[in-house]
Design a protein around this motif. Sequence first.
Motif, short mmCIF file in Angstrom:
data_model
loop_
_atom_site.label_atom_id
_atom_site.label_comp_id
_atom_site.label_asym_id
_atom_site.label_seq_id
_atom_site.Cartn_x
_atom_site.Cartn_y
_atom_site.Cartn_z
N SER A 93 42.20 40.09 10.60
CA SER A 93 41.42 38.86 10.50
C SER A 93 42.17 37.82 9.68
O SER A 93 43.24 38.09 9.13
N SER A 94 41.59 36.63 9.54
CA SER A 94 42.25 35.56 8.79
C SER A 94 42.37 35.90 7.31
O SER A 94 43.22 35.35 6.61
N SER A 95 41.53 36.82 6.83
CA SER A 95 41.61 37.24 5.43
C SER A 95 42.51 38.46 5.27
O SER A 95 42.52 39.09 4.22
N GLU A 96 43.23 38.79 6.34
CA GLU A 96 44.16 39.93 6.37
C GLU A 96 43.45 41.26 6.13
O GLU A 96 43.96 42.16 5.47
N THR A 97 42.24 41.35 6.72
CA THR A 97 41.49 42.60 6.72
C THR A 97 41.55 43.23 8.10
O THR A 97 41.46 42.52 9.11
N THR A 98 41.71 44.53 8.15
CA THR A 98 41.78 45.22 9.45
C THR A 98 40.39 45.41 10.03
O THR A 98 39.48 45.91 9.36
N HIS A 99 40.25 44.99 11.27
CA HIS A 99 38.98 45.12 11.99
C HIS A 99 39.20 45.79 13.35
O HIS A 99 40.29 45.70 13.92
N GLY A 100 38.15 46.43 13.85
CA GLY A 100 38.12 46.91 15.22
C GLY A 100 36.98 46.21 15.93
O GLY A 100 36.42 45.25 15.43
N GLY A 101 36.63 46.73 17.11
CA GLY A 101 35.49 46.17 17.81
C GLY A 101 35.85 45.53 19.13
O GLY A 101 36.96 45.66 19.64
N GLY A 102 34.88 44.82 19.68
CA GLY A 102 35.07 44.15 20.97
C GLY A 102 33.81 43.41 21.35
O GLY A 102 32.79 43.47 20.66
N GLY A 103 33.88 42.68 22.46
CA GLY A 103 32.73 41.89 22.85
C GLY A 103 32.86 41.37 24.26
O GLY A 103 33.70 41.80 25.05
N GLY A 104 32.02 40.38 24.59
CA GLY A 104 32.02 39.79 25.93
C GLY A 104 30.92 38.77 26.06
O GLY A 104 30.53 38.12 25.09
N LYS A 105 30.39 38.62 27.27
CA LYS A 105 29.31 37.68 27.57
C LYS A 105 28.03 38.45 27.90
O LYS A 105 28.07 39.59 28.32
N PHE A 106 26.90 37.78 27.72
CA PHE A 106 25.63 38.42 28.09
C PHE A 106 24.76 37.46 28.88
O PHE A 106 25.03 36.28 28.94
#
Length: 268
Positions: A255-268
Amino acid sequence: MMRKRLFAIFSALLFSMLLTVPVSASGSLPRLVDDAGLLSDSEEMDLLEELDEISERQQVDVVVVTVNSLEGSSAMEYADDFFDYYGYGFGAGRDGILFLISMEERDWFVSTTGYGITAVTDAGLEYMAERFLDDLSEGNYAAAFSTFAELCDDFITQARTGEPYDADNLPQEPFHVGGSLAIALAAGFVVSLIVTGIMRGGLKTVHSQPAADHYVKKGSMRVVKETDLFLYRHIDRREKPKESSSSGGSSTHMSSSETTHGGGGGKF
C-alpha cells in the motif's frame, strides 16, 4: 505530496465519522462506517455488534466500510489506505480484514492484512464473494455484510487449525433436502415398486433362455452359411487432468504506507 493529501482527507473524514458513528466495545475506531447510508439504524447496530464480537474474540479486526465515492482512487488503494491510516488491525502484524464498497461505480474490495492474509486466501475470497455478491447486487446490504462477517469468523477459525481454506480445501456445501421433495421422492419410490410388481406378475409364464437358438422354432429355418462380421469397436477416452488455475495462498501488494496487503475485489 499525494500521500499527505490522502492523509488529510482521511483525517477529516475520520473526525466527522467519530462524531456520528458509535465506536467498538474496546473504545477503538468503529468497525462499521456506513458513510453511504445503506443501513437502517437497527441494521447498523446489529452489524456493529456482530463485527465487534467477532473481532474481539478472534483478535482480528473485521471491518465494513461503505462510501459514495472513491475520490479518484482505485477500490484497492482506498481500502488499503482506510485500514492503514485509521489504525485498524490487532498486534504487530496489524491483523485485519476490511470490506469496502463504493456506490459511485458499484465497486467492492476486501483488503486483508497480517493474519487476515493467511486466513483469507485468493481462492477463499472467491468462495466468499460467491456468497455475498447476490445480496449486494440486489441491495440486501445488511444480509451481504452479515454473511461476510460470518465467513470471516469461519475462515479465521479454520486458519487457526493450520489448514486455511484454499483452492484444494474449501468448505463443503451441506446438502439439504426439503420436506416436500423428500415426500415426493418417497411417494415415487412406492409407486415404482407397485408398478414393477404388477408387471412382474404378468410375466410368470415367460422364462429367459440361455441361448438365442432356444427362441427359434425347430425345423423353421436352416443355416447354410456362417460369417463373422466386424461391426464396431469400443475405445475408452479419458480426459487429461487439467492443471489448477490457482497455486493456492494469497497474492499480496504494497500500500501507499508500505504495508503488505492481500485481498481482491470487483463490481456488484
